[in-house]
Motif scaffolding. Structure first.
Motif, PDB file in Angstrom:
ATOM      1  N   PHE A  97       0.690  -1.248   0.039  1.00 24.65           N
ATOM      2  CA  PHE A  97      -0.043   0.091  -0.040  1.00 24.65           C
ATOM      3  C   PHE A  97       0.841   1.303  -0.077  1.00 24.65           C
ATOM      4  O   PHE A  97       1.834   1.213   0.662  1.00 24.65           O
ATOM      5  CB  PHE A  97      -0.857   0.043   1.308  1.00 24.65           C
ATOM      6  CG  PHE A  97      -2.124  -0.801   1.032  1.00 24.65           C
ATOM      7  CD1 PHE A  97      -2.610  -1.259   0.037  1.00 24.65           C
ATOM      8  CD2 PHE A  97      -2.911  -1.169   2.388  1.00 24.65           C
ATOM      9  CE1 PHE A  97      -3.774  -1.889  -0.035  1.00 24.65           C
ATOM     10  CE2 PHE A  97      -3.932  -1.930   2.478  1.00 24.65           C
ATOM     11  CZ  PHE A  97      -4.619  -2.262   1.156  1.00 24.65           C
ATOM     12  N   CYS A  98       0.371   2.194  -0.741  1.00 26.61           N
ATOM     13  CA  CYS A  98       0.767   3.564  -0.561  1.00 26.61           C
ATOM     14  C   CYS A  98       0.011   4.610   0.161  1.00 26.61           C
ATOM     15  O   CYS A  98       0.261   5.733   0.101  1.00 26.61           O
ATOM     16  CB  CYS A  98       1.259   4.088  -2.056  1.00 26.61           C
ATOM     17  SG  CYS A  98       2.707   3.285  -2.810  1.00 26.61           S
ATOM     18  N   LEU A 141       3.548   5.193   8.789  1.00 22.28           N
ATOM     19  CA  LEU A 141       4.230   5.850   8.014  1.00 22.28           C
ATOM     20  C   LEU A 141       3.304   6.167   6.523  1.00 22.28           C
ATOM     21  O   LEU A 141       3.581   6.986   5.589  1.00 22.28           O
ATOM     22  CB  LEU A 141       5.462   5.619   7.414  1.00 22.28           C
ATOM     23  CG  LEU A 141       6.424   5.868   8.416  1.00 22.28           C
ATOM     24  CD1 LEU A 141       8.001   5.344   7.900  1.00 22.28           C
ATOM     25  CD2 LEU A 141       6.899   7.358   8.947  1.00 22.28           C
ATOM     26  N   ILE A 142       2.315   5.279   6.452  1.00 25.50           N
ATOM     27  CA  ILE A 142       1.391   5.224   5.177  1.00 25.50           C
ATOM     28  C   ILE A 142       0.520   6.392   5.302  1.00 25.50           C
ATOM     29  O   ILE A 142      -0.132   6.577   6.370  1.00 25.50           O
ATOM     30  CB  ILE A 142       0.718   3.967   5.199  1.00 25.50           C
ATOM     31  CG1 ILE A 142       1.808   2.989   4.701  1.00 25.50           C
ATOM     32  CG2 ILE A 142      -0.311   3.863   4.133  1.00 25.50           C
ATOM     33  CD1 ILE A 142       1.164   1.637   4.444  1.00 25.50           C
ATOM     34  N   PRO A 143       0.445   7.068   4.297  1.00 28.08           N
ATOM     35  CA  PRO A 143      -0.515   8.306   4.213  1.00 28.08           C
ATOM     36  C   PRO A 143      -1.911   7.839   4.381  1.00 28.08           C
ATOM     37  O   PRO A 143      -2.278   6.649   3.714  1.00 28.08           O
ATOM     38  CB  PRO A 143      -0.227   8.857   2.856  1.00 28.08           C
ATOM     39  CG  PRO A 143       1.077   8.269   2.163  1.00 28.08           C
ATOM     40  CD  PRO A 143       1.265   7.057   2.934  1.00 28.08           C
ATOM     41  N   VAL A 144      -2.849   8.621   5.103  1.00 29.07           N
ATOM     42  CA  VAL A 144      -4.274   8.199   5.346  1.00 29.07           C
ATOM     43  C   VAL A 144      -5.007   9.363   5.064  1.00 29.07           C
ATOM     44  O   VAL A 144      -4.490  10.519   5.298  1.00 29.07           O
ATOM     45  CB  VAL A 144      -4.358   7.653   6.667  1.00 29.07           C
ATOM     46  CG1 VAL A 144      -3.635   6.277   6.959  1.00 29.07           C
ATOM     47  CG2 VAL A 144      -4.052   8.349   7.690  1.00 29.07           C
ATOM     48  N   GLU A 145      -6.086   9.148   4.730  1.00 32.05           N
ATOM     49  CA  GLU A 145      -7.061  10.348   4.443  1.00 32.05           C
ATOM     50  C   GLU A 145      -8.482   9.702   4.575  1.00 32.05           C
ATOM     51  O   GLU A 145      -8.870   8.484   4.560  1.00 32.05           O
ATOM     52  CB  GLU A 145      -6.713  11.006   3.248  1.00 32.05           C
ATOM     53  CG  GLU A 145      -7.382  12.429   3.022  1.00 32.05           C
ATOM     54  CD  GLU A 145      -7.216  13.238   4.161  1.00 32.05           C
ATOM     55  OE1 GLU A 145      -7.878  13.174   5.123  1.00 32.05           O
ATOM     56  OE2 GLU A 145      -6.305  14.077   4.252  1.00 32.05           O
ATOM     57  N   GLU A 146      -9.498  10.702   4.811  1.00 29.94           N
ATOM     58  CA  GLU A 146     -10.784  10.215   4.807  1.00 29.94           C
ATOM     59  C   GLU A 146     -11.675  10.945   3.535  1.00 29.94           C
ATOM     60  O   GLU A 146     -11.134  12.058   3.037  1.00 29.94           O
ATOM     61  CB  GLU A 146     -11.407  10.930   5.917  1.00 29.94           C
ATOM     62  CG  GLU A 146     -11.665  10.101   7.210  1.00 29.94           C
ATOM     63  CD  GLU A 146     -12.212  10.741   8.366  1.00 29.94           C
ATOM     64  OE1 GLU A 146     -12.346   9.852   9.363  1.00 29.94           O
ATOM     65  OE2 GLU A 146     -12.679  11.830   8.373  1.00 29.94           O
ATOM     66  N   ARG A 162       1.592  12.793  -1.823  1.00 28.82           N
ATOM     67  CA  ARG A 162       2.230  11.776  -0.594  1.00 28.82           C
ATOM     68  C   ARG A 162       2.120  10.456  -1.290  1.00 28.82           C
ATOM     69  O   ARG A 162       3.086   9.855  -1.212  1.00 28.82           O
ATOM     70  CB  ARG A 162       1.449  11.826   0.756  1.00 28.82           C
ATOM     71  CG  ARG A 162       1.839  13.085   1.291  1.00 28.82           C
ATOM     72  CD  ARG A 162       0.784  13.215   2.426  1.00 28.82           C
ATOM     73  NE  ARG A 162       1.210  12.332   3.616  1.00 28.82           N
ATOM     74  CZ  ARG A 162       0.309  12.087   4.766  1.00 28.82           C
ATOM     75  NH1 ARG A 162      -0.651  12.544   4.659  1.00 28.82           N
ATOM     76  NH2 ARG A 162       0.742  11.380   5.728  1.00 28.82           N
ATOM     77  N   ILE A 163       0.941  10.031  -1.839  1.00 25.65           N
ATOM     78  CA  ILE A 163       0.783   8.749  -2.381  1.00 25.65           C
ATOM     79  C   ILE A 163       1.729   8.445  -3.651  1.00 25.65           C
ATOM     80  O   ILE A 163       2.516   7.421  -3.616  1.00 25.65           O
ATOM     81  CB  ILE A 163      -0.493   8.186  -2.591  1.00 25.65           C
ATOM     82  CG1 ILE A 163      -1.453   9.014  -3.655  1.00 25.65           C
ATOM     83  CG2 ILE A 163      -1.436   8.024  -1.329  1.00 25.65           C
ATOM     84  CD1 ILE A 163      -2.604   8.566  -4.137  1.00 25.65           C
TER      85      ILE A 163
END
Ligand code: SF4
Length: 315
Positions: A97-98, A141-146, A162-163
């Motif tokens: 995953f990115c 460290l993996i970029p997360v968002e909603e 970021r991804i």
């Protein structure tokens, strides 16, 4: 670049997995961003064995360690979903995953500000969904968002930046000549990193310059940490303005007085919020081509990702 693999809450793709048999389709995520990424859907409640339709859940108790209970019957399913989530995140290590996009407000999938009810039944928006919390703890460290936050152009652009950079970074990690690739990666992304965090850029530059003093694994660990920390910091108008002035320095010998004046005026209009960033960036690119500026040609900052995603287009 290969496809960017992104985890996503299943209902956001239009799958009818919600408690009432419905979905929470987000057309931007499915139809626009979906052209550039490969989604791996995850629905904690369905994958954990709760049916469709099902009773709704809510978070209750201590906001730091809330319980997941059914809203009407009050059955506590926390242990069951936590055990499933820990197993699932271990499996997801193989997915490369990115990033991950969570469904907002969900007691299972929400990333922040999820309602947590106290014992009087009063909600406060202070919680994190059970699966989202375990995922973020496992992959810090993996970029997360909603989903809801994609309507904010700055947050959307930040996540996309970021991804993409995480994917580029992952690809050089597969390269046998790592140090050379890392130097090249750092060089191509310098302006982008500067727009996020000049302080981190400096630390990363030092690390690259002294790469021979560290073992390969330690170099990767330290560089990756700084990279993802820096990219998590949002660029601001002031930081972008600083980068644009920095860019002018690369072809100040070539620019005529008129051209330089025009660039400075456009940068100032951007700084004052009158025009979007894409305007000075487009003008810069014109001069990069005109004067064949080889260093700037390679900068990811000046060549933001697919036009359709309209990055750098907001004021
Ligand atoms: S919010 Fe999460 S748990 Fe609920 S339906 Fe969507 S993916 Fe499934």
């Amino acid at each position: 670049m290969g496809k960017i693999r992104i985890g996503i809450s299943t209902c956001l793709l239009g799958e009818n997995v919600r408690y009432n048999g419905g979905n929470a389709l987000d057309r931007f995520l499915r139809d626009t961003l979906g052209k550039y990424v490969e989604y791996v859907p995850v629905c904690p409640e369905v994958e954990c064995g709760f049916g469709i339709p099902r009773e709704t859940f809510r978070l209750m108790g201590d906001p730091k360690q809330p319980r997941l209970v059914t809203s009407n019957t009050g059955v506590d399913h926390t242990d069951r979903i936590e055990a499933w989530a820990r197993k699932r995140v271990s499996e997801l290590e193989n997915e490369d995953f990115c990033g991950f996009i969570f469904k907002s407000d969900s007691p299972s999938s929400g990333m922040e500000r999820v309602k947590v009810y106290d014992h009087n039944g009063v909600p406060r928006k202070v919680g994190v969904g059970i699966f989202a919390r375990i995922f973020m703890e496992h992959f810090p460290l993996i970029p997360v968002e909603e989903d809801g936050r994609f309507h904010d152009p700055i947050l959307r652009e930040n996540f996309i930046d970021r991804i993409f950079i995480f994917k580029c970074y992952r690809e050089i990690m597969d390269d046998k000549i790592l140090i050379r690739s890392l130097v090249d990666f750092h060089m191509r992304n310098k302006l982008l990193l500067m727009a996020h965090s000049p302080k981190h850029l400096k630390q990363m530059g030092y690390l690259v310059a002294h790469s021979g003093e560290l073992s390969k694994s330690e170099l990767i660990r330290q560089y990756e940490k700084l990279l993802m920390e820096s990219m998590a910091l949002k660029p601001s108008t002031a930081k972008h303005t600083n980068v644009l002035h920095h860019v002018i320095g690369y072809f100040k010998k070539n620019l005529s007085a008129d051209e330089k004046q025009e660039l400075l005026e456009v940068i100032d209009e951007y700084r004052r919020g009158l025009i979007p960033l894409i305007v000075p960036v487009t003008l810069m690119n014109h001069y990069v081509r005109k004067y064949d500026e080889s260093y700037l040609k390679q900068q990811t900052y000046l060549n933001p990702y697919p036009l359709e995603l309209q990055l750098r287009n907001h004021v």
